[in-house]
Design an enzyme around this catalytic site. Sequence first.
Site, PDB file in Angstrom:
ATOM      1  N   HIS A 174     105.675 -17.522  -2.546  1.00  0.00           N
ATOM      2  CA  HIS A 174     106.018 -18.387  -1.411  1.00  0.00           C
ATOM      3  C   HIS A 174     104.743 -18.664  -0.615  1.00  0.00           C
ATOM      4  CE1 HIS A 174     108.003 -19.857   2.239  1.00  0.00           C
ATOM      5  NE2 HIS A 174     109.054 -20.056   1.463  1.00  0.00           N
ATOM      6  N   ASP A 186     115.079 -19.072  -3.963  1.00  0.00           N
ATOM      7  CA  ASP A 186     115.637 -19.716  -5.159  1.00  0.00           C
ATOM      8  C   ASP A 186     115.900 -18.757  -6.309  1.00  0.00           C
ATOM      9  OD1 ASP A 186     113.487 -22.299  -4.202  1.00  0.00           O
ATOM     10  OD2 ASP A 186     115.670 -22.449  -4.252  1.00  0.00           O
TER      11      ASP A 186
END
Length: 428
Positions: A307, A364
Amino acid sequence: MSDFAELHYNGEIIKLPVVEGTENEKALDISKLRGQSGLITIDPGYKNTGSTRSAITFLDGEKGILRYRGYPIEQLAEKSTFLEVAYLIIFGKLPNKAELEEWTDDITHHTLIHEDFKVLLEGFPSNAHPMGVISSLVTSLTAFYPESLDPSSSPDEVRTSIVRLMAKLPTIAAWAYKNEIGQPLMYPKNNLDYCGNFLNMMFSTPAEPYSADPVVTNALTKLLILHAEHEQNCSTSTVRIVGSSHASLYASVSAGMNALWGPLHGGANQAVIEMLEAIKADGGDADKYLAKAKDKNDPFRLMGFGHRVYKNFDPRARIIKKAADDVLGKLGVSDPILDIAKKLEESALADPYFVERKLYPNVDFYSGIIYRALGIPTNMFTVMFAMGRLPGWVGQWKEMRENGEPIGRPRQVYTGENERNYVDMSNR
Ligand code: SDX
């Protein structure tokens, strides 16, 4: 702590003010840098660059903190509803009973879309990706509501556009799915709540009504809340920069949908399931795929990992991982790819490559496993992300417009040819 920084350049000392936020974040204000020094900054991917001041979301990537308008995501995911969270993000406060009832009633009574949308839908081939369909249909809302084109109109007009978009996206999304699978379109039902209405339009047919298990609607509510807002991510920054030209809310959100579609962003939830399925089909050898992810000569990435901001755990991934076990258990679903996902996470978090680069599961990584258990097809996963993120896009667009922010127009460093004269064809 100094409230400015000094830039020493070409014998000049340029003072740059330090801006401090309410959570003690600090930034250099370079808005006058070019005029003071002739210099601009350059920062591909804006990894070190703030684009705005915002009061909507605070996240701390090192501590794994995420709050919408100050409220921790863990509490909202546990106690709130999606429409209540949407109101909070868009209007800045938790609604009281009357405000929530009005907001819910307004949205309930705007869920229908013009019958001419069927003509637009029929124009798409059945293999069209639903993200392309919904972004096109959201843009086409500008045709059905031309008064929405001028976002500087009255606050009431802006609120109506917001209500229409919140209300109609589930219908648009469900109709995109029905069109893809060749089933009759199902209409909204005003006696159902937001998630129940969407699930009904997705899974009911004229021959057989779908009755949503509370486990399913609760799981969907939680997922939508967890996806609702995430400060200046790629798609939200897209919504802001498109909206900064005074494009309509519908055009700006449609642009954000297309940014979200990319596999490095919201498209990752579909890519994760495809990756896990491929690993399963290839014998379930998680370590083989971790090696591929680490191999610089192999384009394979561990989708759902890493991320830009979270350099520790993504708080949303923690909640979703727990919900995955809970939902699959309650639904009596056993999904072998959940075990593969857990094995991948366990091995990756013990591997120096991932630890050194602070690569953890993101929002996700586990979400698709729940969507799958709810019966949602893989190519609709990013559509679910878009439905969840809609309040964030709307709230950030509204904040940007209300703050009168200037049109977004970054500078560049030119690296092309210096001046040269035109060459006639005979001399080329
Ligand atoms: C979302 O911004 C947001 O808030 C987004 C989001 C939201 O709510 O809006 O949180 C939603 O988009 C989550 C991210 C979903 N995307 C993926 O899961 C795709 C896989 N992840 C990566 O592609 C990547 O981690 C990103 C895109 C998420 C972040 O990329 P960065 O910050 O630009 O990091 P990078 O590509 O520069 O990587 C740094 C290093 C590199 O190695 P080195 O060159 O240092 O040797 O880490 C490696 C990368 O190769 N790396 C990975 C990896 N992610 C980064 N290696 C293997 N697998 C991965 N998934």
